[in-house]
Design a protein around this motif. Structure first.
Motif, PDB file in Angstrom:
ATOM      1  N   UNK A   1       7.191   1.034 -10.453  1.00 60.34           N
ATOM      2  CA  UNK A   1       7.688   2.273  -9.856  1.00 60.34           C
ATOM      3  C   UNK A   1       7.191   3.495 -10.636  1.00 60.34           C
ATOM      4  N   UNK A   2       7.344   3.453 -11.947  1.00 58.97           N
ATOM      5  CA  UNK A   2       6.950   4.584 -12.792  1.00 58.97           C
ATOM      6  C   UNK A   2       5.465   4.913 -12.613  1.00 58.97           C
ATOM      7  N   UNK A   3       4.615   3.923 -12.779  1.00 60.33           N
ATOM      8  CA  UNK A   3       3.175   4.190 -12.713  1.00 60.33           C
ATOM      9  C   UNK A   3       2.757   4.620 -11.310  1.00 60.33           C
ATOM     10  N   UNK A   4       3.338   4.038 -10.292  1.00 58.48           N
ATOM     11  CA  UNK A   4       2.996   4.431  -8.920  1.00 58.48           C
ATOM     12  C   UNK A   4       3.335   5.900  -8.669  1.00 58.48           C
ATOM     13  N   UNK A   5       4.493   6.336  -9.135  1.00 60.74           N
ATOM     14  CA  UNK A   5       4.878   7.730  -8.932  1.00 60.74           C
ATOM     15  C   UNK A   5       3.892   8.668  -9.629  1.00 60.74           C
TER      16      UNK A   5
ATOM     17  N   UNK B   1       2.118  -9.666 -16.904  1.00 63.93           N
ATOM     18  CA  UNK B   1       2.601  -9.158 -15.607  1.00 63.93           C
ATOM     19  C   UNK B   1       3.010  -7.681 -15.678  1.00 63.93           C
ATOM     20  N   UNK B   2       3.558  -7.250 -16.804  1.00 60.33           N
ATOM     21  CA  UNK B   2       3.946  -5.846 -16.966  1.00 60.33           C
ATOM     22  C   UNK B   2       2.688  -4.984 -17.020  1.00 60.33           C
ATOM     23  N   UNK B   3       1.736  -5.383 -17.831  1.00 60.98           N
ATOM     24  CA  UNK B   3       0.466  -4.665 -17.951  1.00 60.98           C
ATOM     25  C   UNK B   3      -0.206  -4.533 -16.586  1.00 60.98           C
ATOM     26  N   UNK B   4      -0.273  -5.627 -15.876  1.00 61.14           N
ATOM     27  CA  UNK B   4      -0.920  -5.624 -14.546  1.00 61.14           C
ATOM     28  C   UNK B   4      -0.166  -4.732 -13.570  1.00 61.14           C
ATOM     29  N   UNK B   5       1.141  -4.699 -13.660  1.00 53.16           N
ATOM     30  CA  UNK B   5       1.911  -3.858 -12.734  1.00 53.16           C
ATOM     31  C   UNK B   5       1.637  -2.374 -12.976  1.00 53.16           C
ATOM     32  N   UNK B   6       1.339  -2.020 -14.204  1.00 53.22           N
ATOM     33  CA  UNK B   6       1.039  -0.621 -14.538  1.00 53.22           C
ATOM     34  C   UNK B   6      -0.305  -0.210 -13.940  1.00 53.22           C
ATOM     35  N   UNK B   7      -1.276  -1.089 -14.018  1.00 51.93           N
ATOM     36  CA  UNK B   7      -2.635  -0.736 -13.606  1.00 51.93           C
ATOM     37  C   UNK B   7      -3.014  -1.212 -12.225  1.00 51.93           C
ATOM     38  N   UNK B   8      -2.099  -1.838 -11.501  1.00 54.22           N
ATOM     39  CA  UNK B   8      -2.392  -2.273 -10.140  1.00 54.22           C
ATOM     40  C   UNK B   8      -2.064  -1.200  -9.111  1.00 54.22           C
ATOM     41  N   UNK B   9      -1.532  -0.074  -9.568  1.00 53.13           N
ATOM     42  CA  UNK B   9      -1.123   0.992  -8.649  1.00 53.13           C
ATOM     43  C   UNK B   9      -2.226   1.997  -8.346  1.00 53.13           C
TER      44      UNK B   9
END
Length: 180
Positions: free
Chosen positions: A137-141, A171-179
Motif C-alpha cells: 500500500x505504502x509504495x503504491x501510493x 516477499x516484502x522487498x518484492x511488494x515494494x518494487x512490484x508497484x
C-alpha cells in the motif's frame, strides 16, 4: 506550552537561516548541485510549510520528509496499521497529500527519505504477510504520485556480510518494487 512553541519557532527560524547561508555558499562553487533541505521534527510532512525556500535555490533544490520511518504501529494512532483499514490508509494518504500540496505551492519536488515496512526497532511484531500488505500500500501510493522514497533498513532485505538476500523478507522487498 507557550515555551514549547517559542522554542520550535526560534529553532525553525534558525534552521531557515542556516539553509539560506549554506545554499548561498554551495551555489558559489556548484550552481547546479541538487540540494536537499528538510523540515524540523523528524522531517515531518506537516512541517514542510515552515521551510523558507533559500533565495539561491535556483531550481536545483528538493525537500526531504519522513513518515513511518521506524515502521507502522499497532497502537500509536499517528502511524497506526493493523489490517489496513480505510482509516489506516487515510493516515498515509493524508501525509502524502500534505507533501503534494506543498510541492504544488512551491514548485519544489519532495522525496520520502525514510519509511519502514515493519517496526523492526520496536519488537518487529508484524508478520511477513502484514509487512507485505503495508509495504504494498505504502509504495503504491508513493509510486502513483511520483514521490521517490528510501526504505529503512536495507539490512532487513540484504545481508552485506555474506552478500546474500535475506530470503525470509523477499516477499516484502518484492511488494515494494512490484508497484512500478
Amino acid at each position: 506550552m507557550f515555551t514549547y512553541y517559542i522554542f520550535y519557532y526560534e529553532f525553525t527560524e534558525k534552521l531557515n537561516e542556516l539553509y539560506e547561508k549554506v545554499v548561498t555558499e554551495i551555489r558559489k562553487i556548484s550552481p547546479t548541485r541538487i540540494i536537499i533541505i528538510s523540515p524540523r521534527i523528524r522531517s515531518g510532512a506537516d512541517y514542510l510549510k515552515e521551510l523558507k525556500i533559500p533565495t539561491k535555490s535556483n531550481g536545483y533544490i528538493m525537500a526531504e520528509w519522513h513518515f513511518y520511518a521506524s515502521g507502522p504501529s499497532k497502537t500509536n494512532e499517528k502511524k497506526l496499521w493493523t489490517t489496513g483499514t480505510e482509516e489506516e490508509k487515510q493516515l498515509i494518504t493524508n501525509k502524502i497529500n500534505i507533501a503534494l500540496e506543498w510541492q504544488k505551492n512551491t514548485g519544489i519536488p519532495t522525496w520520502v527519505g525514510a519509511w519502514m515496512p515493519s517496526n523492526y526497532n520496536d519488537g518487529n511484531d508484524y508478520s511477513i504477510n502484514e509487512q507485505v500488505k503495508f509495504a504494498k500500500y505504502m509504495s503504491k501510493q508513493l509510486y502513483n504520485v511520483g514521490i521517490p522514497f528510501a526504505v529503512n533498513s536495507d539490512t532487513k532485505f540484504y545481508n552485506r556480510e555474506f552478500n546474500k538476500w535475506v530470503e525470509e523478507t523477499q516477499p516484502v522487498f518484492e511488494s515494494i518494487f512490484s508497484n512500478k
